[in-house]
Design a protein around this motif. Structure first.
Motif, PDB file in Angstrom:
ATOM      1  N   VAL A  33     -22.179 -18.855 -11.669  1.00 60.25           N
ATOM      2  CA  VAL A  33     -20.864 -18.713 -11.035  1.00 60.25           C
ATOM      3  C   VAL A  33     -20.706 -17.360 -10.349  1.00 60.25           C
ATOM      4  N   GLY A  34     -21.009 -16.289 -11.073  1.00 60.88           N
ATOM      5  CA  GLY A  34     -20.797 -14.950 -10.531  1.00 60.88           C
ATOM      6  C   GLY A  34     -21.563 -14.706  -9.251  1.00 60.88           C
ATOM      7  N   ALA A  35     -22.809 -15.140  -9.199  1.00 56.50           N
ATOM      8  CA  ALA A  35     -23.638 -14.924  -8.009  1.00 56.50           C
ATOM      9  C   ALA A  35     -23.123 -15.742  -6.825  1.00 56.50           C
ATOM     10  N   VAL A  36     -22.713 -16.965  -7.079  1.00 56.30           N
ATOM     11  CA  VAL A  36     -22.210 -17.826  -6.012  1.00 56.30           C
ATOM     12  C   VAL A  36     -20.957 -17.238  -5.384  1.00 56.30           C
ATOM     13  N   LEU A  37     -20.021 -16.817  -6.216  1.00 53.78           N
ATOM     14  CA  LEU A  37     -18.765 -16.295  -5.695  1.00 53.78           C
ATOM     15  C   LEU A  37     -18.927 -14.905  -5.091  1.00 53.78           C
ATOM     16  N   ALA A  38     -19.836 -14.119  -5.634  1.00 53.73           N
ATOM     17  CA  ALA A  38     -20.089 -12.794  -5.051  1.00 53.73           C
ATOM     18  C   ALA A  38     -20.660 -12.939  -3.644  1.00 53.73           C
ATOM     19  N   ALA A  93     -20.147 -15.434  -1.649  1.00 58.21           N
ATOM     20  CA  ALA A  93     -19.066 -15.927  -0.803  1.00 58.21           C
ATOM     21  C   ALA A  93     -18.143 -14.781  -0.385  1.00 58.21           C
ATOM     22  N   ARG A  94     -17.813 -13.911  -1.311  1.00 58.13           N
ATOM     23  CA  ARG A  94     -16.941 -12.773  -0.982  1.00 58.13           C
ATOM     24  C   ARG A  94     -17.616 -11.825   0.011  1.00 58.13           C
ATOM     25  N   THR A  95     -18.891 -11.590  -0.182  1.00 58.60           N
ATOM     26  CA  THR A  95     -19.632 -10.724   0.740  1.00 58.60           C
ATOM     27  C   THR A  95     -19.628 -11.304   2.144  1.00 58.60           C
ATOM     28  N   ALA A  96     -19.820 -12.622   2.249  1.00 58.74           N
ATOM     29  CA  ALA A  96     -19.811 -13.285   3.553  1.00 58.74           C
ATOM     30  C   ALA A  96     -18.432 -13.189   4.201  1.00 58.74           C
ATOM     31  N   ALA A  97     -17.380 -13.369   3.417  1.00 59.65           N
ATOM     32  CA  ALA A  97     -16.025 -13.269   3.949  1.00 59.65           C
ATOM     33  C   ALA A  97     -15.756 -11.869   4.492  1.00 59.65           C
ATOM     34  N   GLU A  98     -16.181 -10.866   3.751  1.00 60.03           N
ATOM     35  CA  GLU A  98     -15.981  -9.486   4.197  1.00 60.03           C
ATOM     36  C   GLU A  98     -16.746  -9.219   5.492  1.00 60.03           C
ATOM     37  N   ALA A  99     -17.968  -9.732   5.589  1.00 54.94           N
ATOM     38  CA  ALA A  99     -18.785  -9.514   6.780  1.00 54.94           C
ATOM     39  C   ALA A  99     -18.157 -10.153   8.017  1.00 54.94           C
ATOM     40  N   GLU A 100     -17.446 -11.258   7.832  1.00 49.52           N
ATOM     41  CA  GLU A 100     -16.830 -11.968   8.951  1.00 49.52           C
ATOM     42  C   GLU A 100     -15.395 -11.534   9.206  1.00 49.52           C
ATOM     43  N   GLY A 101     -14.883 -10.630   8.393  1.00 47.35           N
ATOM     44  CA  GLY A 101     -13.516 -10.178   8.556  1.00 47.35           C
ATOM     45  C   GLY A 101     -12.478 -11.189   8.127  1.00 47.35           C
ATOM     46  N   ILE A 102     -12.837 -12.056   7.197  1.00 47.95           N
ATOM     47  CA  ILE A 102     -11.913 -13.074   6.701  1.00 47.95           C
ATOM     48  C   ILE A 102     -11.155 -12.516   5.502  1.00 47.95           C
ATOM     49  N   VAL A 103      -9.840 -12.530   5.579  1.00 46.17           N
ATOM     50  CA  VAL A 103      -9.016 -11.967   4.517  1.00 46.17           C
ATOM     51  C   VAL A 103      -7.995 -13.003   4.049  1.00 46.17           C
ATOM     52  N   ALA A 104      -7.308 -12.677   2.973  1.00 52.70           N
ATOM     53  CA  ALA A 104      -6.276 -13.568   2.445  1.00 52.70           C
ATOM     54  C   ALA A 104      -5.238 -13.862   3.519  1.00 52.70           C
ATOM     55  N   GLY A 105      -4.874 -15.130   3.640  1.00 50.79           N
ATOM     56  CA  GLY A 105      -3.884 -15.539   4.618  1.00 50.79           C
ATOM     57  C   GLY A 105      -4.444 -15.856   5.985  1.00 50.79           C
ATOM     58  N   ALA A 106      -5.729 -15.568   6.206  1.00 52.68           N
ATOM     59  CA  ALA A 106      -6.349 -15.875   7.496  1.00 52.68           C
ATOM     60  C   ALA A 106      -6.528 -17.385   7.637  1.00 52.68           C
ATOM     61  N   ALA A 162     -16.716 -18.991   1.424  1.00 51.39           N
ATOM     62  CA  ALA A 162     -16.291 -17.642   1.823  1.00 51.39           C
ATOM     63  C   ALA A 162     -14.806 -17.557   2.180  1.00 51.39           C
ATOM     64  N   PRO A 163     -14.299 -18.421   3.081  1.00 53.38           N
ATOM     65  CA  PRO A 163     -12.860 -18.327   3.369  1.00 53.38           C
ATOM     66  C   PRO A 163     -11.988 -18.635   2.152  1.00 53.38           C
ATOM     67  N   LEU A 164     -12.408 -19.622   1.364  1.00 58.72           N
ATOM     68  CA  LEU A 164     -11.567 -20.094   0.266  1.00 58.72           C
ATOM     69  C   LEU A 164     -11.465 -19.076  -0.866  1.00 58.72           C
ATOM     70  N   ILE A 165     -12.544 -18.342  -1.142  1.00 54.97           N
ATOM     71  CA  ILE A 165     -12.527 -17.426  -2.283  1.00 54.97           C
ATOM     72  C   ILE A 165     -11.634 -16.216  -2.036  1.00 54.97           C
ATOM     73  N   VAL A 166     -11.330 -15.929  -0.772  1.00 59.34           N
ATOM     74  CA  VAL A 166     -10.443 -14.793  -0.492  1.00 59.34           C
ATOM     75  C   VAL A 166      -9.018 -15.243  -0.180  1.00 59.34           C
ATOM     76  N   GLY A 167      -8.754 -16.537  -0.341  1.00 55.59           N
ATOM     77  CA  GLY A 167      -7.398 -17.031  -0.116  1.00 55.59           C
ATOM     78  C   GLY A 167      -7.075 -17.335   1.327  1.00 55.59           C
ATOM     79  N   ALA A 168      -8.112 -17.591   2.141  1.00 54.65           N
ATOM     80  CA  ALA A 168      -7.894 -17.995   3.532  1.00 54.65           C
ATOM     81  C   ALA A 168      -7.871 -19.517   3.615  1.00 54.65           C
TER      82      ALA A 168
END
Length: 244
Positions: free
Chosen positions: A171-176, A178-191, A211-217
Motif C-alpha cells: 500500500v505505502g509504495a503504491v500511494l507514495a 501516486a503522490r509523487t506523480a501528482a506533484e510532478a504534474e502539478g495536480i493538487v487538491a480540488g484540481a 495520482a489525481p485521486l490520492i491528492v483529492g483532485a
C-alpha cells in the motif's frame, strides 16, 4: 525533523480519505468512440467500490493477500473494481505474464473470455454505461455486473492490508508513487485533471489513475480520445490540468 505520513489501511482507504466533498464529481469517464459519458460522485463511486469489495469477500471468498487478475480496459467500472479489490485486501495483478493458475479469480471483458479457459473462477465485467449485465455467458462464467448489485453499498475493512496490493507492491509504495506523480504534474487538491493516458499496467495505474485521486483532485479520463476534441472538452469540463 519531519516524519512521514502514516500509511492508510488500504489503497482504497487512502483514496477516499482524500475526498473533501462526497457530492462532487470524483471520476468522469468519456469514450469518444461510443459517445459514453458517465460521471460519478465520490459517494456513488464509493458505493460501487463497496459493493465490489463485499462481493469479493462474501461471495467469492477472497481473503487478504489472494491474487486477483484484472484484465480490463480503462473504464469507470474498472476503477470501481480496483478500489473494491484493494478494499478487500486483494493483491491485484495487471501484468500480462501473471500465472493465472495461481490467482483466486480473473475478471475480464466478454471479448477476452477465451483467453482464460483454464481459470477456475472467471468473472466478466459488462463495461456498459449503466452497468447492465452480460447475457448468454458460458456456463461457469459469472456476470459481475449482475452479481455485484445485490451486495451492500457500505464496506468495513476488517484489518489493515499489510501484503502486496498491486503487482507485488504494498500500500505505502503504491500511494507514495501516486503522490509523487501528482506533484510532478502539478495536480493538487480540488484540481480537475483531464487525462487521455492509459492505465493498463501497475505503473500506469499509479501515475495516471491514482495520482489525481490520492491528492483529492477530480479525474476526467478519456478512452479512444479524439485529439481534435480535447481542447473543447477541457473547457466544457473546466479542467485545470490536461494530461496527454
Amino acid at each position: 525533523m519531519t516524519t512521514s505520513a502514516p500509511v492508510p489501511a488500504s489503497v482504497t482507504t487512502g483514496i477516499f480519505g482524500a475526498v473533501a466533498d462526497w457530492s462532487q464529481p470524483m471520476v468522469t469517464y468519456y469514450d469518444h468512440d461510443s459517445g459514453e459519458r458517465t460521471e460519478l460522485s465520490a459517494a456513488t463511486l464509493g458505493n460501487w467500490a463497496a459493493k465490489s469489495a463485499n462481493f469479493f469477500v462474501d461471495e467469492l471468498g477472497l481473503a487478504p493477500g489472494d491474487e486477483l487478475r484484472v484484465d480490463l480496459p480503462e473504464h469507470w467500472q474498472t476503477i470501481a473494481i480496483l478500489l473494491g479489490a484493494w478494499w478487500a485486501g486483494a493483491h491485484v495483478r495487471l501484468d500480462d505474464d501473471t500465472d493465472t493458475a495461481a490467482v483466486a479469480a480473473v475478471i475480464t471483458s466478454a471479448d477476452r473470455i477465451d483467453a482464460y479457459g483454464d481459470v477456475d473462477e472467471l468473472l466478466v465485467a459488462s463495461l456498459d454505461p449503466f452497468a447492465m449485465g452480460v447475457r448468454d455467458l458460458p456456463i461457469g462464467v459469472t456476470d459481475f455486473a449482475s452479481a455485484v448489485r445485490v451486495h451492500g453499498d457500505q464496506y468495513a475493512l476488517r484489518s489493515p492490508v499489510t501484503g502486496p496490493v498491486l503487482d507485488g507492491q504494498p500500500v505505502g509504495a503504491v500511494l507514495a508513487a501516486a503522490r509523487t506523480a501528482a506533484e510532478a504534474e502539478g495536480i493538487v487538491a480540488g484540481a480537475r485533471a483531464l487525462s487521455v493516458r492509459s492505465w493498463r499496467t501497475g505503473a500506469d495505474v499509479q501515475t495516471n489513475l491514482l495520482a489525481p485521486l490520492i491528492v483529492g483532485a477530480s479525474l476526467v479520463t478519456v478512452s479512444h480520445a479524439d485529439a481534435t476534441r480535447l481542447d473543447a472538452l477541457a473547457d466544457t469540463e473546466r479542467a485545470t490540468v490536461t494530461l496527454r
